[in-house]
Design a protein around this motif. Structure first.
Motif, mmCIF file in Angstrom:
data_model
loop_
_atom_site.group_PDB
_atom_site.id
_atom_site.type_symbol
_atom_site.label_atom_id
_atom_site.label_comp_id
_atom_site.label_asym_id
_atom_site.label_seq_id
_atom_site.Cartn_x
_atom_site.Cartn_y
_atom_site.Cartn_z
ATOM 1 N N ALA A 155 0.834 -1.025 -0.173
ATOM 2 C CA ALA A 155 0.072 -0.098 0.081
ATOM 3 C C ALA A 155 0.808 1.264 0.171
ATOM 4 N N TRP A 158 2.316 1.855 -3.410
ATOM 5 C CA TRP A 158 1.363 2.517 -4.407
ATOM 6 C C TRP A 158 1.097 3.828 -4.031
ATOM 7 N N SER A 174 -6.084 1.281 -0.629
ATOM 8 C CA SER A 174 -4.562 0.794 -1.000
ATOM 9 C C SER A 174 -4.434 -0.506 -0.104
ATOM 10 N N GLY A 178 -3.941 -4.298 -0.389
ATOM 11 C CA GLY A 178 -2.649 -5.095 0.197
ATOM 12 C C GLY A 178 -3.078 -6.172 0.892
ATOM 13 N N THR A 476 -6.041 0.941 -8.144
ATOM 14 C CA THR A 476 -5.634 0.794 -6.703
ATOM 15 C C THR A 476 -5.643 -0.289 -6.073
ATOM 16 N N SER A 480 -2.269 -2.994 -5.821
ATOM 17 C CA SER A 480 -1.789 -3.070 -4.463
ATOM 18 C C SER A 480 -1.793 -4.667 -4.195
#
Length: 495
Positions: A155, A158, A174, A178, A476, A480
């Motif tokens: 995260a 990113w 994010s 992850g 996103t 992630s």
């Protein structure tokens, strides 16, 4: 002073010396510019190292010390990127409208973010795995630690990339991506709560559209009430206190329900009722204040807009406070889970939040904002569409109302998507209003087509930013997730 070169031609040594000095000067200027550009990354690295050192000293020499030190460094890195990317949504409109200078916005946001994180961040947080992947499906505590570590690092990476390319994205999405990626690789796809991902995908459309529609509606009402009338000052004395009351009531409920929920949970209905009382109080207080402040002002739109400056600054500060209280968990939630498992060796769905962990998150968000925040603040505040205090006020008020409405409807929305959607909303309303005004009789000559360059000039929202921001929002979670999978795989190989 001159001499001859090898071919016997005269050479002016003073000119040669001047050229050499200019080259040296350019080299020194380049070195100074490079050194200035390395100051912010240097401070950030020092903060990450300090977080790791703090973890080492507080944890002591134990079997889990190394893991906690690495987790603290990753948590600090995550907090820096949250401050660099996410806080721009709160302060961007205030800076873009020139209600606040950049330095003043950075200071206010840093103070409010830190206060929100430390005072209202809570002492217990649900782990970020809750609602995404069943933490008990991981079984092995060591595997759980690697999942948390991979999710936080993915995260953060990113967010760092998104900030570098100039895209405001959701920090919550994010970290969700992850956890989804690392958790799926560790526990299997059967342990994933797919309904949560469906809700997040729906929020990509719901949040910006709702925020933009509310902000545009507010701007249309204010324009009709105060900006497009003959007696603008008289209308402002009547209506600005009303809008201050709406703002006060909305943010009263917003702070109670979202900003202070970790300190003392309060139902949404009770928060709205208290907010209503606070809004009435703000309206009563604003009536004499606006009357006094409006004395001597010219009957111009610009005069009306100045009356919205202070409410806008207060709104931006309160948004930053609530952001610090809520999003500090995104930065240090994985770290808190790592510390808990390292200390007691068990997995739970909620963990304690030690003070030093909370400090890492609070200070990291503030440092990230101060060191790297101005770039996205400028983008959000001035590069999507031109904002003034009235438009920025509508965006800030829309952000708070949309979060309350979405919470009432049970919709998971991102404050980033709402704020950026609000800015696009007021921008598209400006286009609509300008085109409608240009099409009125007498505004343009009948039968004369508008040149293409003139039509392009009247587009008051930059279309390139729509595609850039929308693409960043969509990728996103998957980006992630895949990054977290790769990091988790590497961690398991190293371990």
């Amino acid at each position: 002073m001159s001499t001859e070169d090898q071919n016997g031609k005269p050479v002016n040594q003073w000119k040669t010396l001047d050229r050499d000095l200019k080259r040296i000067g350019r080299l020194e200027y380049g070195a100074q510019h490079l050194s200035r550009s390395l100051v912010a990354p240097g401070i950030a690295l020092a903060f990450i190292g300090l977080a790791g050192l703090m973890a080492a000293l507080l944890m002591g020499a134990g079997p889990g010390q190394g893991v906690v030190v690495i987790g603290a460094a990753i948590g600090a890195y995550m907090a820096l990127n949250i401050g660099a990317n996410d806080v721009a949504n709160n302060m961007g409109p205030a800076v873009g409208s020139k209600a606040l200078p950049m330095l003043g916005a950075l200071v206010i946001a840093a103070v409010c973010e830190t206060a929100g994180a430390l005072l209202a961040g809570g002492d217990v947080v649900k782990t970020v795995a809750t609602g995404i992947v069943d933490p008990f499906a991981l079984q092995d505590p060591a595997k759980y630690i690697w999942v948390m570590m991979a999710a936080a690092l993915a995260a953060a990476l990113w967010l760092n990339l998104a900030t570098w390319i100039g895209a405001p994205v959701s920090t919550t999405h994010s970290i969700v991506g992850g956890v989804f990626g690392a958790g799926a690789l560790a526990a299997g796809f059967h342990a994933i709560e797919w309904s949560m991902l469906g809700q997040i995908a729906a929020s990509w459309v719901i949040a910006p559209v709702l925020g933009g529609a509310i902000a545009a509606s507010f701007l249309a009402v204010i324009r009709r009430q105060m900006l497009d009338v003959e007696d603008r000052i008289g209308a402002a004395r009547r209506w600005v206190p009303v809008w201050n009351g709406i703002m006060g009531g909305t943010f009263g409920a917003y702070i109670l329900f979202k900003g202070l929920k970790h300190v003392f949970p309060i139902p949404l209905g009770a928060a709205c009722l208290i907010g209503l009382c606070f809004g009435i109080l703000c309206w009563l207080v604003s009536v004499p204040l606006i009357k006094r402040k409006s004395q001597g002002l010219e009957n111009r739109k610009k005069s009306v807009k100045t009356l919205f400056s202070l409410p806008l600054i207060v709104a931006a500060a309160l948004l930053s406070f609530a952001h610090g209280a809520n999003d500090v968990a995104n930065a240090v939630g994985p770290l808190a889970a790592i510390v808990h498992v390292a200390e007691v060796g068990s997995i739970t769905d909620s963990v304690g939040l030690p003070l030093w962990v909370l400090l890492v998150g609070a200070m990291g968000i503030s440092f990230g904002l101060l060191l790297f925040g101005p770039r996205l603040i400028k983008l959000v505040g001035s590069e999507i569409t031109k904002l003034n205090t009235v438009r920025a006020f509508c965006v800030a008020l829309s952000a708070a109302i949309t979060v309350i409405v979405a919470s009432w409807l049970g919709l998971p929305v991102s404050s980033t998507h709402i704020a950026v959607g609000g800015i696009f909303g007021v921008g598209f309303y400006r286009e609509f209003h300008a085109q409608r005004r240009a099409s009125r009789p007498g505004a343009i000559q009948k039968g004369k087509p508008v040149p293409p360059e003139e039509r392009k000039r009247r587009l008051l929202v930059r279309r390139s930013h729509i595609l850039q921001v929308a693409a960043a929002w969509v990728i996103t979670v998957p980006f992630s997730a895949f990054l977290a999978m790769a990091i988790y795989y590497l961690l398991t190989l190293v371990a």
